[in-house]
Design an enzyme around this catalytic site. Structure first.
Site, PDB file in Angstrom:
ATOM      1  N   HIS A   1       0.857  -1.181   0.000  1.00 52.99           N
ATOM      2  CA  HIS A   1       0.000   0.000   0.000  1.00 52.99           C
ATOM      3  C   HIS A   1       0.896   1.235   0.000  1.00 52.99           C
ATOM      4  CE1 HIS A   1      -3.015  -2.813   2.165  1.00 52.99           C
ATOM      5  NE2 HIS A   1      -3.164  -2.879   0.848  1.00 52.99           N
TER       6      HIS A   1
ATOM      7  N   GLU B   1       1.483   3.919   2.789  1.00 50.66           N
ATOM      8  CA  GLU B   1       2.060   3.463   4.061  1.00 50.66           C
ATOM      9  C   GLU B   1       3.583   3.590   3.980  1.00 50.66           C
ATOM     10  OE1 GLU B   1       0.241  -0.401   4.565  1.00 50.66           O
ATOM     11  OE2 GLU B   1      -1.762   0.476   4.378  1.00 50.66           O
TER      12      GLU B   1
ATOM     13  N   HIS C   1       3.702  -3.029   6.749  1.00 51.21           N
ATOM     14  CA  HIS C   1       2.588  -2.123   6.430  1.00 51.21           C
ATOM     15  C   HIS C   1       2.487  -1.004   7.461  1.00 51.21           C
ATOM     16  CE1 HIS C   1       0.187  -4.395   3.306  1.00 51.21           C
ATOM     17  NE2 HIS C   1       1.043  -5.331   3.696  1.00 51.21           N
TER      18      HIS C   1
ATOM     19  N   GLU D   1       2.507  -4.222  11.290  1.00 50.92           N
ATOM     20  CA  GLU D   1       1.793  -2.959  11.151  1.00 50.92           C
ATOM     21  C   GLU D   1       2.412  -1.890  12.055  1.00 50.92           C
ATOM     22  OE1 GLU D   1      -0.612  -2.267   9.107  1.00 50.92           O
ATOM     23  OE2 GLU D   1      -1.489  -4.192   8.501  1.00 50.92           O
TER      24      GLU D   1
END
Length: 378
Positions: free
Chosen positions: A167, A170, A260, A336
């Protein structure tokens, strides 16, 4: 004269009106071929020593509205040092209040990681002598897909894949990658030396170059969310995943870490593959061991908060972590990081920052080193 511009690498904003510095009206553009929107990156010029109120009017229409709660935008004069500025979300609008010291200042959702910096990172890695760089394919827009191989590829070594920035918005994922690579390619680091000797690392620093350059939040140039393309990627829609998966099939995979950022949660955490059909006690032990070692390596990492776990057999198999864990019978995880700040280890000036991303990347080297014994398949 006050001006707003975003016609540069990863730029994204629409300016409706900037005549009144106390009511600069802006909107975020959606990804080119998809309806995602949240990433912004723009320049404000001509406003030195002028109190400014910048209003992103469509913040309430963004993909992750909960991400604006307790969020503060980042700003920079030199595009190297990024700091947080007063921001608030009210009545569906993100309002940024700031008085610039200079006539040129940049604002962004998170510290940008440009494609120029990506090229510098890849060139630096190649020049270390401990890394082979190759182009394994092209993106939808024709950009290079860079693969970095660290350590020789002799038989018997564990095959470890580390990928980032599926993504594109990010950006913390590629800042993390910069720290990870700096340590893995440090010839004086004994932990990195042992890992290079015992494992082969296949590293993709940026899975989505097109989306990165275009200023997208979540998709590539074709509008594909790459982290939903791993079951059946195609050269037309998701060549980035197609080429990486083909190489994975050639090398095999014993470990995969997909890096991410999360818009809403103010924590660093791991999302595992608990919902895949083959999940068992040994896979749980592998996941628990790695997380425990990362907790030891970095006080910025925690295991109490994260995503809800899928029920057995209910995993979305189009997602990278789930697909790789099942396809290659290996430990695969998603790391994350926050767009905001870490609640338990806050930094008011910078929030979660590029420097802290890099430190977490370095800490993950320790966690991988301490997890060697559990990476062999049970």
């Amino acid at each position: 004269m006050i001006r707003i511009s975003s016609h540069f690498d990863s730029g994204n904003i629409e300016c409706h009106d900037c005549q009144d510095p106390q009511n600069i009206r802006l909107s975020i553009r959606q990804d080119g071929a998809a309806e995602f929107l949240q990433w912004f990156h723009f320049r404000l010029s001509g406003a030195a020593n002028t109190p400014c109120r910048l209003v992103i009017e469509n913040a309430g229409e963004c993909s992750y509205v909960e991400g604006w709660n307790d969020y503060r935008a980042v700003a920079s004069y030199d595009r190297e040092n990024w700091f947080r500025v007063n921001s608030r979300f009210e009545d569906g609008k993100l309002i940024i209040d700031h008085e610039p010291e200079l006539n040129s200042i940049y604002f962004a959702y998170f510290a940008p990681y440009s494609m120029e910096r990506h090229s510098d990172l890849v060139a630096w890695a190649a020049d270390t002598g401990d890394c082979e760089v190759e182009v394994i394919g092209r993106t939808v827009d024709g950009r290079d897909m860079d693969l970095l191989t660290i350590g020789d590829e002799r038989d018997g070594k564990l095959k470890c894949w580390v990928i980032a920035r599926q993504h594109p918005g990010e950006t913390m994922a590629e800042w993390w990658m910069e720290g990870f690579l700096a340590r893995m390619l440090d010839g004086t680091d004994p932990v990195a030396r042992e890992l290079r000797d015992q494992m082969t690392f296949y590293v993709v620093p940026n899975m989505n170059p097109d989306g990165s350059f275009r200023g997208h939040l979540r998709t590539n140039a074709a509008g594909a969310n790459l982290n939903r393309e791993w079951l059946e990627p195609s050269l037309e829609r998701s060549p980035e995943v197609f080429h990486v998966l083909e190489r994975m099939k050639q090398t095999g995979v014993d470990f995969c870490l997909d890096v991410h950022g999360d818009e809403a949660l103010p924590y660093n955490f791991i999302a595992g593959a608990e919902g895949i059909p083959s999940w068992n006690e040994f896979k749980q032990q592998q996941l628990d061991h790695f997380q425990a070692e990362l907790v030891k390596a970095s006080p910025d990492f925690q295991t109490q908060f994260g995503y809800d776990k899928d029920e057995p057999g209910q995993a979305n198999m189009t997602v990278c972590t789930n697909n790789i864990a099942e396809r290659f019978d290996c430990l695969a995880m998603t790391l994350e990081m926050p767009f905001k700040d870490t609640v338990e280890t806050p930094d008011y000036e910078q929030g979660w920052s590029p420097e802290r991303c890099m430190r977490l990347g370095e800490a993950c080297v320790n966690a991988i080193y301490q997890s060697r014994s559990v990476l062999n398949k049970g």
